[in-house]
Design a protein around this motif. Structure first.
Motif, PDB file in Angstrom:
ATOM      1  N   GLU A 314     -60.425  43.946  70.134  1.00  0.00           N
ATOM      2  CA  GLU A 314     -58.952  43.247  69.936  1.00  0.00           C
ATOM      3  C   GLU A 314     -57.745  44.307  69.845  1.00  0.00           C
ATOM      4  N   ILE A 315     -57.018  44.337  70.864  1.00  0.00           N
ATOM      5  CA  ILE A 315     -56.028  45.223  71.101  1.00  0.00           C
ATOM      6  C   ILE A 315     -54.488  44.516  71.053  1.00  0.00           C
ATOM      7  N   LYS A 316     -53.798  45.150  69.996  1.00  0.00           N
ATOM      8  CA  LYS A 316     -52.477  44.642  69.870  1.00  0.00           C
ATOM      9  C   LYS A 316     -51.344  45.127  70.864  1.00  0.00           C
ATOM     10  N   ILE A 317     -50.813  44.442  71.557  1.00  0.00           N
ATOM     11  CA  ILE A 317     -49.896  44.840  72.742  1.00  0.00           C
ATOM     12  C   ILE A 317     -48.533  44.312  72.365  1.00  0.00           C
ATOM     13  N   ASP A 344     -54.600  40.930  72.408  1.00  0.00           N
ATOM     14  CA  ASP A 344     -55.667  40.744  73.406  1.00  0.00           C
ATOM     15  C   ASP A 344     -57.134  41.035  73.110  1.00  0.00           C
ATOM     16  N   LYS A 345     -58.079  39.880  73.281  1.00  0.00           N
ATOM     17  CA  LYS A 345     -59.199  39.775  73.081  1.00  0.00           C
ATOM     18  C   LYS A 345     -60.065  40.040  74.405  1.00  0.00           C
ATOM     19  N   LYS A 346     -61.009  41.035  74.451  1.00  0.00           N
ATOM     20  CA  LYS A 346     -61.751  41.468  75.361  1.00  0.00           C
ATOM     21  C   LYS A 346     -63.254  41.517  74.877  1.00  0.00           C
ATOM     22  N   GLU A 347     -64.182  40.944  75.464  1.00  0.00           N
ATOM     23  CA  GLU A 347     -65.479  40.933  75.336  1.00  0.00           C
ATOM     24  C   GLU A 347     -66.240  41.875  76.225  1.00  0.00           C
ATOM     25  N   ARG A 348     -67.022  42.601  75.712  1.00  0.00           N
ATOM     26  CA  ARG A 348     -67.783  43.699  76.427  1.00  0.00           C
ATOM     27  C   ARG A 348     -69.382  43.634  75.923  1.00  0.00           C
ATOM     28  N   GLU A 349     -70.058  43.927  77.082  1.00  0.00           N
ATOM     29  CA  GLU A 349     -71.474  43.879  77.022  1.00  0.00           C
ATOM     30  C   GLU A 349     -71.881  45.432  76.950  1.00  0.00           C
ATOM     31  N   LEU A 350     -72.976  45.570  76.056  1.00  0.00           N
ATOM     32  CA  LEU A 350     -73.601  46.667  75.978  1.00  0.00           C
ATOM     33  C   LEU A 350     -74.812  46.712  77.056  1.00  0.00           C
ATOM     34  N   VAL A 351     -74.988  47.553  77.973  1.00  0.00           N
ATOM     35  CA  VAL A 351     -76.222  47.605  78.766  1.00  0.00           C
ATOM     36  C   VAL A 351     -76.871  48.849  78.693  1.00  0.00           C
ATOM     37  N   ILE A 352     -78.151  48.947  78.300  1.00  0.00           N
ATOM     38  CA  ILE A 352     -79.018  50.062  78.418  1.00  0.00           C
ATOM     39  C   ILE A 352     -80.027  49.976  79.471  1.00  0.00           C
ATOM     40  N   ILE A 353     -80.348  50.988  80.275  1.00  0.00           N
ATOM     41  CA  ILE A 353     -81.036  51.243  81.227  1.00  0.00           C
ATOM     42  C   ILE A 353     -82.160  52.366  80.684  1.00  0.00           C
ATOM     43  N   ILE A 354     -83.580  51.873  80.644  1.00  0.00           N
ATOM     44  CA  ILE A 354     -84.358  52.842  80.310  1.00  0.00           C
ATOM     45  C   ILE A 354     -85.468  53.181  81.237  1.00  0.00           C
TER      46      ILE A 354
END
Length: 370
Positions: A314-317, A344-354
């Motif tokens: 969540e970012i206050k703009i 401003d709400k942004k959904e982010r995905e964490l991806v880990i490649i092993i």
């Protein structure tokens, strides 16, 4: 004079004939009896009532003993009973402020060194596994527009289903740098390095960690990119202590090298990944956590991916008419008429490649070097 001396003698005789029955006398007289089949933990719970009554101490059992005491107890004080059953089980008693701790006897330093040397000697010819990981976060909508299918990850490339509708949202450099067209309509194979560079160049995500660890086969490895958070806790004795919780990106790995019937080496990998963050509150600290665990078998050099760990930023703009919206409040309140704040709400995905690579044992590596 003789009158006072006679009174003193009578009092002394009375004290010797009629002793006081105070707290110490109660401890000596109050005894317990147990059968040898009585459970060890049940006995400790009963003895804890006596220890709290007479010494204001709780009994804490740090051992895993949970069977019968194995010795009959007949008319013994609680203290003697505690010493006897712990001695029977090979345990020791450690007294601290407000607690009596029952735990295992620590091994001598020489015995620890000898056992460690034997363990290391047995692992000289053990193969090792290098675990390489890349952890990055990316805007969820952007990855969706690319149509990334993480299940197609192979040899450092992943397939993306980019169609006519989503092509306008995809930068051209994704397809121009080290990318090769695959079979199928709208199918593309994108190299992971190219994808990561594109994500960072467009400021739609970032690589947060690239840890690498070498683990012996059958052993556990631990990776943490973050910090430990201290939380105040109260123990059974009422003492306030600090307990630390690990937060950030945490990965536990346990690789085991297996050999098939036709002498092909594969890696049985057990891994768990966690992403957590601490949020201090007025009453307590809240730890937000997303975790995943997998159990896979990989060939030498194969990669696997863990995705689907989402969070929301969540970012206050401050928006509105340029310059006027940023005026100080005392300028006739113009900033309130020409600007406003929005979240401003942004959904982010964490991806880990092993990735798992099998390494030779230390003796073989030394011979190859020579």
């Amino acid at each position: 004079m003789y009158k006072y001396l006679l009174i003193i003698v009578i009092l002394a005789i009375s004290i010797s004939l009629f002793p006081q029955t105070g707290k110490g006398k109660d401890v000596e007289q109050e005894t317990v009896t147990f059968l040898e089949s009585t459970n060890f933990n049940d006995v400790l719970q009963i003895l804890e009532a006596f220890s709290w009554k007479y010494e204001r101490k709780k009994i804490i059992n740090l051992s895993s003993v949970n069977d019968a005491i194995g010795i009959p107890i007949h008319n013994l004080t609680w203290r003697k009973t505690l010493e006897l059953i712990t001695l029977k089980k090979g345990l020791i008693i450690e007294e601290k402020v407000g607690t009596i701790i029952v735990k295992y006897r620590e091994l001598a330093a020489e015995q620890k060194v000898e056992e460690k040397a034997i363990e290391i000697q047995s692992e000289i010819n053990t193969k090792q596994v290098r675990i390489s990981a890349v952890a990055f976060v990316c805007d969820k909508a952007y990855l969706k527009s690319l149509g990334i299918d993480w299940s197609t990850l192979l040899d450092g490339k992943v397939k993306a289903d980019i169609n006519v509708e989503t092509a306008s949202f995809v930068p051209g450099n994704v397809m121009s740098v080290n990318a090769s067209r695959s079979t199928g309509i709208g199918g593309q194979s994108i190299e992971i390095n190219t994808l990561l560079k594109t994500i960072e160049s467009n400021q739609l995500g970032t690589v947060i960690a690239k840890p690498t660890v070498v683990v012996s086969s059958g052993k556990k490895g631990y990776l943490q990119v973050g910090q430990d958070v201290s939380v105040k806790m109260v123990d059974d004795a009422g003492n306030t202590t600090d307990k630390f919780f690990a937060t950030g990106v945490i990965m536990d790995v346990e690789p085991t090298v297996l050999i098939s019937e036709d002498s092909i080496e594969v890696v049985h990998l057990i891994t768990s990944v966690e992403r957590s963050a601490a949020t201090p509150g007025a009453v307590s600290t809240v730890i937000n956590k997303s975790a995943s665990r997998t159990d896979v078998i990989l060939y030498n050099g194969e990669e696997t991916v863990i995705g689907g760990l989402y969070d929301t930023d969540e970012i206050k703009i401050r928006s509105g008419i340029p310059f006027l919206k940023d005026l100080p409040w005392w300028v006739f309140g113009i900033r309130y008429l020409t600007g406003y704040y929005k979240i401003d709400k942004k959904e982010r995905e964490l991806v880990i490649i092993i990735k798992a690579d099998i390494l030779d044992d230390a003796i073989t590596r030394m011979k190859n070097k020579k």
